[in-house]
Design a protein around this motif. Structure first.
Motif, mmCIF file in Angstrom:
data_model
loop_
_atom_site.group_PDB
_atom_site.id
_atom_site.type_symbol
_atom_site.label_atom_id
_atom_site.label_comp_id
_atom_site.label_asym_id
_atom_site.label_seq_id
_atom_site.Cartn_x
_atom_site.Cartn_y
_atom_site.Cartn_z
ATOM 1 N N GLY A 150 -42.337 -13.480 10.171
ATOM 2 C CA GLY A 150 -43.761 -13.349 9.926
ATOM 3 C C GLY A 150 -44.320 -14.363 8.944
ATOM 4 N N GLN A 151 -43.460 -15.039 8.203
ATOM 5 C CA GLN A 151 -43.901 -16.020 7.206
ATOM 6 C C GLN A 151 -43.917 -17.445 7.739
ATOM 7 N N VAL A 152 -43.394 -17.639 8.934
ATOM 8 C CA VAL A 152 -43.253 -18.987 9.488
ATOM 9 C C VAL A 152 -44.571 -19.435 10.109
ATOM 10 N N ALA A 163 -34.342 -21.167 8.784
ATOM 11 C CA ALA A 163 -35.267 -21.212 9.923
ATOM 12 C C ALA A 163 -35.498 -22.660 10.332
ATOM 13 N N THR A 164 -35.382 -22.923 11.615
ATOM 14 C CA THR A 164 -35.739 -24.227 12.168
ATOM 15 C C THR A 164 -37.059 -24.025 12.894
ATOM 16 N N VAL A 165 -38.083 -24.775 12.470
ATOM 17 C CA VAL A 165 -39.450 -24.522 12.912
ATOM 18 C C VAL A 165 -40.086 -25.799 13.452
ATOM 19 N N LEU A 166 -40.752 -25.681 14.605
ATOM 20 C CA LEU A 166 -41.584 -26.760 15.119
ATOM 21 C C LEU A 166 -42.967 -26.551 14.516
ATOM 22 N N ILE A 213 -36.529 -24.468 6.938
ATOM 23 C CA ILE A 213 -37.041 -23.675 5.828
ATOM 24 C C ILE A 213 -35.993 -22.641 5.465
ATOM 25 N N VAL A 214 -35.733 -22.495 4.172
ATOM 26 C CA VAL A 214 -34.718 -21.555 3.690
ATOM 27 C C VAL A 214 -35.419 -20.393 2.984
ATOM 28 N N PHE A 215 -34.969 -19.181 3.309
ATOM 29 C CA PHE A 215 -35.500 -17.954 2.720
ATOM 30 C C PHE A 215 -34.359 -17.186 2.077
ATOM 31 N N GLY A 258 -36.411 -11.995 1.156
ATOM 32 C CA GLY A 258 -37.257 -12.579 2.195
ATOM 33 C C GLY A 258 -38.172 -13.675 1.666
ATOM 34 N N ALA A 259 -38.044 -14.021 0.382
ATOM 35 C CA ALA A 259 -38.912 -15.030 -0.230
ATOM 36 C C ALA A 259 -38.477 -16.433 0.177
ATOM 37 N N ARG A 260 -39.468 -17.285 0.406
ATOM 38 C CA ARG A 260 -39.193 -18.688 0.751
ATOM 39 C C ARG A 260 -38.619 -19.395 -0.469
ATOM 40 N N GLN A 261 -37.626 -20.224 -0.243
ATOM 41 C CA GLN A 261 -36.978 -20.971 -1.330
ATOM 42 C C GLN A 261 -37.540 -22.364 -1.460
#
Length: 92
Positions: free
Chosen positions: A48-50, A70-73, A82-84, A89-92
């Motif tokens: 949900g944060q991506v 997470a690998t995100v387009l 992106i690493v959480f 669940g917090a983004r790093q």
């Protein structure tokens, strides 16, 4: 456009595999156990944060702790990793 998107996806998977070598990722069974024990939040909390299209989400051991990778387009077309923190669940 479909070929370009397929190319980006293939490139993303190759890059993700190379980056995953830095972290020891858990099997599906280990991921379920980590979530069930409270060591990691449910994947939906991270999804949900991506911002962009989530191509891959893995739960990995990195630096002695659990993280979601997470690998995100992204909307601009670039692929981002992106690493959480898995526990919060917090983004790093």
């Amino acid at each position: 456009m479909k070929r370009f998107r397929a190319f980006l996806l293939a490139l993303t998977l190759v890059l993700a595999a190379a980056q995953a070598a830095d972290a020891a990722c858990l099997s599906q069974g280990e991921q379920r156990d980590a979530v069930a024990s409270g060591a990691a939040v449910r994947p939906a909390a991270v999804q949900g944060q991506v911002q962009g299209e989530l191509l891959r989400l893995e739960l990995c051991q990195e630096g002695g702790r659990l993280v979601y990778v997470a690998t995100v387009l992204m909307p601009g077309g670039q692929v981002d990793r992106i690493v959480f923190d898995a526990r919060s669940g917090a983004r790093q």
